[in-house]
Design a protein around this motif. Structure first.
Motif, PDB file in Angstrom:
ATOM      1  N   THR A  26      -1.354 -38.291  -2.813  1.00 58.76           N
ATOM      2  CA  THR A  26      -1.947 -37.017  -3.190  1.00 58.76           C
ATOM      3  C   THR A  26      -1.214 -36.452  -4.398  1.00 58.76           C
ATOM      4  O   THR A  26       0.014 -36.328  -4.382  1.00 58.76           O
ATOM      5  N   ILE A  27      -1.950 -36.144  -5.445  1.00 56.69           N
ATOM      6  CA  ILE A  27      -1.358 -35.538  -6.637  1.00 56.69           C
ATOM      7  C   ILE A  27      -1.529 -34.028  -6.510  1.00 56.69           C
ATOM      8  O   ILE A  27      -2.587 -33.464  -6.801  1.00 56.69           O
ATOM      9  N   ASP A  28      -0.495 -33.383  -6.012  1.00 61.76           N
ATOM     10  CA  ASP A  28      -0.556 -31.937  -5.790  1.00 61.76           C
ATOM     11  C   ASP A  28       0.358 -31.215  -6.762  1.00 61.76           C
ATOM     12  O   ASP A  28       0.842 -31.798  -7.739  1.00 61.76           O
ATOM     13  N   GLY A  29       0.609 -29.959  -6.494  1.00 64.55           N
ATOM     14  CA  GLY A  29       1.413 -29.148  -7.400  1.00 64.55           C
ATOM     15  C   GLY A  29       2.848 -29.597  -7.527  1.00 64.55           C
ATOM     16  O   GLY A  29       3.549 -29.182  -8.458  1.00 64.55           O
ATOM     17  N   ASN A  30       3.317 -30.454  -6.624  1.00 69.47           N
ATOM     18  CA  ASN A  30       4.693 -30.937  -6.695  1.00 69.47           C
ATOM     19  C   ASN A  30       4.855 -32.144  -7.616  1.00 69.47           C
ATOM     20  O   ASN A  30       5.981 -32.553  -7.902  1.00 69.47           O
ATOM     21  N   TYR A  31       3.718 -32.714  -8.055  1.00 71.68           N
ATOM     22  CA  TYR A  31       3.819 -33.883  -8.933  1.00 71.68           C
ATOM     23  C   TYR A  31       4.264 -33.436 -10.326  1.00 71.68           C
ATOM     24  O   TYR A  31       3.702 -32.504 -10.901  1.00 71.68           O
ATOM     25  N   CYS A  32       5.278 -34.114 -10.868  1.00 72.23           N
ATOM     26  CA  CYS A  32       5.805 -33.762 -12.184  1.00 72.23           C
ATOM     27  C   CYS A  32       5.196 -34.689 -13.245  1.00 72.23           C
ATOM     28  O   CYS A  32       5.412 -35.902 -13.202  1.00 72.23           O
ATOM     29  N   TYR A  33       4.457 -34.112 -14.171  1.00 68.17           N
ATOM     30  CA  TYR A  33       3.817 -34.886 -15.228  1.00 68.17           C
ATOM     31  C   TYR A  33       4.737 -35.130 -16.421  1.00 68.17           C
ATOM     32  O   TYR A  33       4.600 -36.141 -17.113  1.00 68.17           O
ATOM     33  N   CYS A  34       5.631 -34.206 -16.702  1.00 65.79           N
ATOM     34  CA  CYS A  34       6.479 -34.304 -17.893  1.00 65.79           C
ATOM     35  C   CYS A  34       7.940 -34.073 -17.524  1.00 65.79           C
ATOM     36  O   CYS A  34       8.280 -33.050 -16.915  1.00 65.79           O
ATOM     37  N   TYR A  35       8.778 -35.027 -17.892  1.00 62.46           N
ATOM     38  CA  TYR A  35      10.217 -34.897 -17.693  1.00 62.46           C
ATOM     39  C   TYR A  35      10.890 -34.720 -19.045  1.00 62.46           C
ATOM     40  O   TYR A  35      10.452 -35.285 -20.048  1.00 62.46           O
ATOM     41  N   ASP A  36      11.983 -33.965 -19.072  1.00 60.98           N
ATOM     42  CA  ASP A  36      12.664 -33.707 -20.336  1.00 60.98           C
ATOM     43  C   ASP A  36      14.108 -34.200 -20.359  1.00 60.98           C
ATOM     44  O   ASP A  36      14.786 -34.055 -21.382  1.00 60.98           O
ATOM     45  N   SER A  37      14.582 -34.794 -19.276  1.00 59.40           N
ATOM     46  CA  SER A  37      15.973 -35.249 -19.251  1.00 59.40           C
ATOM     47  C   SER A  37      16.158 -36.451 -20.180  1.00 59.40           C
ATOM     48  O   SER A  37      15.209 -37.192 -20.469  1.00 59.40           O
ATOM     49  N   ARG A  38      17.368 -36.651 -20.638  1.00 60.30           N
ATOM     50  CA  ARG A  38      17.674 -37.797 -21.495  1.00 60.30           C
ATOM     51  C   ARG A  38      17.405 -39.112 -20.772  1.00 60.30           C
ATOM     52  O   ARG A  38      16.933 -40.075 -21.384  1.00 60.30           O
ATOM     53  N   PHE A  39      17.697 -39.141 -19.493  1.00 68.65           N
ATOM     54  CA  PHE A  39      17.473 -40.362 -18.716  1.00 68.65           C
ATOM     55  C   PHE A  39      15.989 -40.714 -18.688  1.00 68.65           C
ATOM     56  O   PHE A  39      15.609 -41.869 -18.884  1.00 68.65           O
ATOM     57  N   LYS A  40      15.136 -39.726 -18.448  1.00 65.55           N
ATOM     58  CA  LYS A  40      13.704 -39.991 -18.392  1.00 65.55           C
ATOM     59  C   LYS A  40      13.153 -40.385 -19.757  1.00 65.55           C
ATOM     60  O   LYS A  40      12.251 -41.215 -19.853  1.00 65.55           O
ATOM     61  N   ARG A  41      13.695 -39.795 -20.816  1.00 62.79           N
ATOM     62  CA  ARG A  41      13.266 -40.194 -22.155  1.00 62.79           C
ATOM     63  C   ARG A  41      13.663 -41.641 -22.430  1.00 62.79           C
ATOM     64  O   ARG A  41      12.919 -42.400 -23.056  1.00 62.79           O
ATOM     65  N   PHE A  42      14.851 -42.016 -21.936  1.00 71.09           N
ATOM     66  CA  PHE A  42      15.288 -43.400 -22.114  1.00 71.09           C
ATOM     67  C   PHE A  42      14.414 -44.362 -21.311  1.00 71.09           C
ATOM     68  O   PHE A  42      14.031 -45.419 -21.823  1.00 71.09           O
ATOM     69  N   THR A  43      14.105 -44.005 -20.063  1.00 66.83           N
ATOM     70  CA  THR A  43      13.284 -44.915 -19.254  1.00 66.83           C
ATOM     71  C   THR A  43      11.890 -45.077 -19.854  1.00 66.83           C
ATOM     72  O   THR A  43      11.303 -46.163 -19.792  1.00 66.83           O
ATOM     73  N   HIS A  44      11.363 -43.994 -20.454  1.00 65.12           N
ATOM     74  CA  HIS A  44      10.070 -44.119 -21.130  1.00 65.12           C
ATOM     75  C   HIS A  44      10.174 -45.113 -22.282  1.00 65.12           C
ATOM     76  O   HIS A  44       9.334 -46.004 -22.424  1.00 65.12           O
ATOM     77  N   PHE A  45      11.214 -44.950 -23.112  1.00 62.76           N
ATOM     78  CA  PHE A  45      11.403 -45.867 -24.236  1.00 62.76           C
ATOM     79  C   PHE A  45      11.599 -47.300 -23.728  1.00 62.76           C
ATOM     80  O   PHE A  45      10.993 -48.241 -24.265  1.00 62.76           O
ATOM     81  N   PHE A  46      12.397 -47.477 -22.722  1.00 63.22           N
ATOM     82  CA  PHE A  46      12.696 -48.821 -22.218  1.00 63.22           C
ATOM     83  C   PHE A  46      11.440 -49.502 -21.688  1.00 63.22           C
ATOM     84  O   PHE A  46      11.093 -50.617 -22.113  1.00 63.22           O
TER      85      PHE A  46
END
Length: 261
Positions: A26-46
């Protein structure tokens, strides 16, 4: 390898023929669409650049001998935001093809919640740009903010308006105009890509040839509701014309009503 030779359908808008059996979260209000941490930016790039992009290139070239016609239409908009609409004919291929069309542009793909619900891969697909459709109003607001953010960052948002996978289908199924409000709302162009399946001289497997068309813009002289329909019609008619280039049928689709009566 797809083994089915004939598939019977009843509803072109809602029938789903993916072989994957997934119970969507279920995609409810607790689902996070955008992360801003350095770790999440790195995992996106990786995952996006170091893993998915080279795998996509190898897969599309080896499996489909993929050819793209019209890529120059997107090059003119490199570094700019736009929406990219495509036909939905392959479970794996459709995940890889958009990144081959407009490299090095970053794509975010509006997907069914199934895509973020798999035990392992579902943890990775958000880093690959998956934007799952919301299940409630709170999630809907977050989803719309995520789309707005990615457009404001000059990325591409990819949409499969047919919504359901019909493997190797060689026509364009009728689709509703719901998703065509995005380009109007954000004031950016729409493009489309049409995957076709064509015979190869030396190989039994068909070659996938993708045609890129656009940009398409709404007619601003029309009321907002009619703009959305008119934009949808532009894209649909263009994709139908391109689909006529398919000359290989791997799976035959037959309507049940016609078959029985």
């Amino acid at each position: 390898m797809e083994k089915r030779k004939v598939i019977y359908y009843t509803d072109e808008l809602n029938d789903e023929f993916s072989v994957a059996q997934i119970t969507p979260r279920t995609i409810d209000g607790n689902y996070c669409y955008c992360y801003d941490s350095r770790f999440k930016r790195f995992t996106h790039f990786f995952w996006y650049r170091m893993v998915a992009t080279p795998v996509a290139w190898l897969y599309t070239k080896i499996v489909f001998h993929h050819k793209i016609i019209g890529r120059e239409k997107l090059k003119a908009f490199r570094g700019s935001a736009y929406f990219l609409y495509g036909n939905h004919t392959h479970d794996v291929g459709d995940a890889f093809i958009p990144s081959m069309l407009n490299f090095p542009q970053t794509n975010y793909v509006i997907v069914h919640p199934n895509n973020v619900s798999m035990p392992v891969l579902g943890k990775i697909t958000p880093s690959l740009g998956a934007l799952p459709l919301p299940d409630d109003m709170h999630a809907y607001r977050n989803f719309m903010k995520a789309v707005e953010r990615r457009i404001s960052e000059n990325h591409t948002v990819v949409i499969y308006p047919e919504a359901h996978i019909w493997p190797y289908y060689t026509k364009i199924r009728p689709f509703v105009d719901t998703s065509f409000h995005y380009p109007i709302k954000h004031g950016v162009p729409a493009f489309c890509f049409t995957n076709t399946y064509q015979k190869q001289k030396w190989f039994k497997r068909p070659r996938m040839v993708t045609y890129i068309d656009g940009p398409f813009y709404p007619d601003k002289s029309l009321p907002a509701r009619m703009q959305k329909q008119e934009l949808r019609d532009q894209v649909y008619q263009c994709m139908c014309r391109r689909a006529e280039n398919s000359n290989y049928i791997k799976i035959e689709y037959r309507k049940k009503d016609a078959e029985h009566g």
